[in-house]
Design a protein around this motif. Structure first.
Motif, short mmCIF file in Angstrom:
data_model
loop_
_atom_site.label_atom_id
_atom_site.label_comp_id
_atom_site.label_asym_id
_atom_site.label_seq_id
_atom_site.Cartn_x
_atom_site.Cartn_y
_atom_site.Cartn_z
N GLU A 136 -10.26 21.65 -17.00
CA GLU A 136 -11.24 22.48 -17.84
C GLU A 136 -12.30 21.14 -18.21
N LEU A 137 -12.02 19.78 -17.97
CA LEU A 137 -13.02 18.47 -18.47
C LEU A 137 -13.46 18.38 -17.15
N ASP A 138 -12.74 19.09 -15.63
CA ASP A 138 -13.78 18.87 -14.30
C ASP A 138 -12.77 17.04 -14.10
N ILE A 139 -11.55 17.32 -14.25
CA ILE A 139 -10.78 15.97 -13.77
C ILE A 139 -10.38 15.43 -12.81
N GLU A 140 -10.04 14.70 -11.58
CA GLU A 140 -8.88 15.36 -10.26
C GLU A 140 -7.69 14.84 -10.90
N ILE A 141 -7.10 15.05 -10.42
CA ILE A 141 -5.19 15.01 -10.46
C ILE A 141 -5.06 14.57 -9.68
N VAL A 142 -4.19 13.88 -9.03
CA VAL A 142 -3.03 12.87 -9.15
C VAL A 142 -2.10 12.49 -8.91
N ALA A 143 -0.74 13.65 -8.06
CA ALA A 143 0.54 13.01 -8.97
C ALA A 143 1.15 12.27 -8.22
N GLU A 144 2.05 11.31 -9.02
CA GLU A 144 2.80 10.68 -8.83
C GLU A 144 4.20 10.30 -8.57
N GLY A 145 5.34 9.75 -8.13
CA GLY A 145 6.38 9.81 -7.58
C GLY A 145 6.98 11.39 -6.95
N VAL A 146 5.86 11.89 -5.97
CA VAL A 146 6.84 13.10 -6.10
C VAL A 146 7.88 12.28 -5.01
N TYR A 148 0.55 -0.92 -0.21
CA TYR A 148 -0.12 0.34 0.45
C TYR A 148 0.68 1.20 0.03
N GLN A 149 0.43 2.07 -1.12
CA GLN A 149 1.15 3.36 -0.90
C GLN A 149 0.10 4.48 -0.54
N PRO A 150 0.62 5.45 0.56
CA PRO A 150 -0.45 6.36 0.85
C PRO A 150 -0.32 7.31 -0.79
N VAL A 151 -1.93 8.24 -0.20
CA VAL A 151 -1.80 9.62 -0.87
C VAL A 151 -2.30 10.63 -0.48
N ILE A 152 -1.41 11.41 -0.27
CA ILE A 152 -1.58 12.48 0.45
C ILE A 152 -1.94 13.17 -0.05
N ASN A 153 -2.78 14.00 0.75
CA ASN A 153 -3.43 16.04 0.86
C ASN A 153 -2.69 16.61 0.71
N LEU A 154 -1.77 17.49 -0.23
CA LEU A 154 -1.23 18.39 0.22
C LEU A 154 -1.17 19.81 0.98
N LYS A 155 -2.47 20.06 0.93
CA LYS A 155 -3.33 21.40 1.69
C LYS A 155 -2.96 21.01 3.03
N THR A 156 -3.41 19.57 3.39
CA THR A 156 -3.82 19.22 4.32
C THR A 156 -2.31 18.06 5.31
N GLY A 157 -1.90 17.48 4.76
CA GLY A 157 -0.58 16.40 4.89
C GLY A 157 -1.37 15.37 5.61
N VAL A 208 -4.27 18.92 -5.22
CA VAL A 208 -4.40 17.93 -4.13
C VAL A 208 -3.46 16.68 -3.69
N PHE A 209 -3.93 16.45 -4.51
CA PHE A 209 -3.54 14.72 -4.82
C PHE A 209 -1.99 14.16 -4.15
N ALA A 210 -0.96 13.59 -4.20
CA ALA A 210 -0.40 12.85 -4.61
C ALA A 210 0.76 11.98 -3.90
N GLN A 211 1.63 10.63 -4.27
CA GLN A 211 1.94 10.24 -3.38
C GLN A 211 3.34 10.03 -4.48
N GLY A 212 4.73 9.05 -3.18
CA GLY A 212 5.77 9.23 -3.62
C GLY A 212 6.27 8.60 -2.08
N TYR A 213 7.99 9.26 -2.98
CA TYR A 213 8.75 8.43 -2.36
C TYR A 213 8.97 9.75 -1.09
N PRO A 258 5.54 2.30 -1.76
CA PRO A 258 4.85 0.89 -1.37
C PRO A 258 5.54 0.21 -0.18
N MET A 259 4.16 -0.05 1.25
CA MET A 259 4.45 -1.10 2.12
C MET A 259 4.13 -1.73 2.21
N LYS A 260 4.16 -2.71 3.50
CA LYS A 260 3.49 -3.57 3.80
C LYS A 260 2.21 -3.62 4.89
#
Length: 518
Positions: free
Chosen positions: A454-464, A270-279, A479-484, A489-491
């Motif tokens: 423009e397309l009203d699609i949510e964004i997640v940034a990978e590899g941050v 499981y690799q966490p997805v973090i809110n960049l604004k709130t942590g 708002v949303f990001a994941q990465g090292y 990724p962890m047990k």
């Protein structure tokens, strides 16, 4: 197995093609990097010339000012003209005591870190565009220096570009400064007919890109074919011997994959997805690992391609979803906004059974459909668009969401976003790695973000992986990001510890300490 002895011979063209592509693409990249570096230095020299003129001139258009202009024209070989004008374009004076007639081809773009702006113009009677560097002076005056965009392209030493099929120097806004060849070559490069390279200037809003026919450069390497074939004959026998040894001793034989699935060796990480604004933790992406009985962990790159090719990806995903339900059911029940993202493969959208599998695993569980996100990668094409559309429509009816993984890197050319009803795009790590400084724009990322908005699609940034990347993305309301930077990724056990520390968003006061679900 004896056929393996002939593989090196059969692979000669493939190997040589790969060598030629790597070598010549590298040469092409060196060229476009040199062009952008040259243009950057020219603009910087032009800025310095403009600043010296203004610093050493008590007033505009006076004798001292014109003398300083003449001195800079003599010292800077790439400076062509200096103009003083007002906001309406009325000229007060210019070098050589003449009215300069020019046509503006682009808007003014800011130069990061500078007070000057940059645009493209052409002088009357001349075809080659110039860069116009402008500095405001007082309330309604502006002083501009016109410089050559890329001097190295005008030198005789640039005979290398004669063989290039496509070369363009342009502002990052799209305004072309120099174009040789057909811009359609850029699309043909995706099919492998052309080698393609692109470079962005580090401090100015300018880029260069070039393409050359692969067939043309490949012909120059024909003498190597003979040598490669001789070597391949010897390698054939060696390959056969090694293949026999590998079949006897290899720990990761492909025929063992089915047994591993049945034995429960395919484990979710499981690799966490973090809110960049709130942590805060908002969810996770589920990634598969082959954990053997002896504790050895096999990364997915070793077996995923075989799993897709053999059809084992479908039962493998089903097994993974069942484990995810067991692992995360309590967290998802306690935190209704928690999102769980699971990867699917191209075969899922041909087979169609994935919808039934989702229902059989998650119906009535603590993980609701609206908490599920299923990712489809761009790296393999969806050949049957109609079948894929039917599957995605059925998935949407359940309430799950669909994400486009590796957006912009593969076969879909982003057309999937509208035709298949994508809810989320995941900005690939290769684009995030382009971010070096939070203050320096990265046009490709900014373009993806603008398109998603423009397309009203949510964004997640990978590899941050760096603080600079996180700051850049957050400043652009990603708002949303994941990465090292946050966690690999962890047990499950490690993920639960992190989840407890970060307190997932949503109904936090109702959470039991420790998220004890395992």
């Amino acid at each position: 197995m004896t056929l393996l002895a002939f593989l090196p011979v059969a692979a000669v063209d493939h190997v040589l093609d790969g060598y030629v592509k790597a070598r010549e693409t590298g040469n092409l990249q060196v060229l476009v990097d040199a062009i952008t570096h040259d243009a950057q230095e020219t603009v910087q020299d032009g800025v310095q010339s403009l600043r010296r003129i203004l610093a050493n001139s008590p007033s505009l258009c006076a004798t001292t000012f014109l003398q300083n202009v003449g001195a800079e024209l003599g010292a800077n070989p790439f400076l062509r003209q200096v103009i003083v004008e007002n906001d309406d374009g009325v000229q007060y004076c210019a070098a050589f005591d003449q009215t300069v007639r020019y046509r503006t081809l682009s808007e003014n773009l800011a130069i990061p870190g500078f007070t000057e702006t940059l645009s493209v113009v052409t002088l009357e009677g001349r075809q080659t565009p110039l860069l116009k560097i402008t500095q405001s002076f007082g309330r309604d005056r502006a002083v501009s220096a016109l410089v050559i965009a890329s001097p190295m392209l005008l030198r005789e030493a640039m005979s290398l570009t004669a063989e290039i099929d496509y070369l363009q120097v342009a502002l990052t806004s799209g305004t072309s400064i120099l174009l040789r060849g057909d811009a359609a070559v850029e699309q043909e490069a995706e099919r492998g007919d052309y080698l393609f390279a692109r470079s962005f200037a580090g401090e100015i809003p300018l880029k260069a890109e070039a393409a050359i026919s692969f067939a043309l450069v490949r012909a120059d390497y024909s003498p190597l074919d003979v040598g490669f074939n001789v070597v391949a004959c010897f390698l054939g026998m060696l390959t056969l011997v090694l293949a026999i040894q590998y079949a006897r001793k290899a720990d990761i034989a492909v025929f063992d994959l089915e047994r591993a699935i049945v034995a429960g060796e395919m484990k979710p990480y499981y690799q966490p997805v973090i809110n960049l604004k709130t942590g805060k933790l908002t969810g996770c992406e589920v990634l598969i690992r082959w954990v053997k009985k002896n504790g050895e962990i096999i990364p997915p790159g070793v077996f995923i391609d075989y799993a897709e090719m053999s059809g084992l990806a479908i039962p493998m995903t089903l097994s993974l979803m069942e484990q995810v339900r067991y692992d995360l059911e309590d967290i998802c029940r306690q935190v209704p906004e928690f999102k769980v993202s699971i990867n699917l493969f191209e075969g899922h959208f041909r087979d169609g059974s994935i919808v039934d599998d989702i229902q059989s695993v998650f119906e009535g569980s603590g993980i609701s459909y609206r908490q599920l996100v299923f990712e489809i990668t761009e790296r393999r094409p969806l050949d049957d668009k109609a079948a894929a559309n039917r599957v995605m429509t059925a998935m949407h009816k359940l309430g799950v969401r669909i994400a486009m993984d590796d957006a912009g890197t593969g076969h879909s050319n982003l057309a999937y976003l509208q035709t298949l009803g994508i809810d989320i795009i995941k900005i690939d790590k290769i684009f995030v790695e382009m971010i070096k400084d939070p203050r320096t724009p990265v046009p490709v990322i900014d373009g993806l973000i603008a398109m998603a908005r423009e397309l009203d699609i949510e964004i997640v940034a990978e590899g941050v992986e760096t603080q600079e990347q996180a700051l850049y993305l957050r400043a652009r309301n990603v708002v949303f990001a994941q990465g090292y930077l946050f966690a690999p990724p962890m047990k499950l056990s490690a993920f639960l510890v992190l989840a407890n520390a970060l307190k997932p968003v949503g109904h936090e006061s109702n959470l039991e300490p420790g998220f004890a679900v395992a």
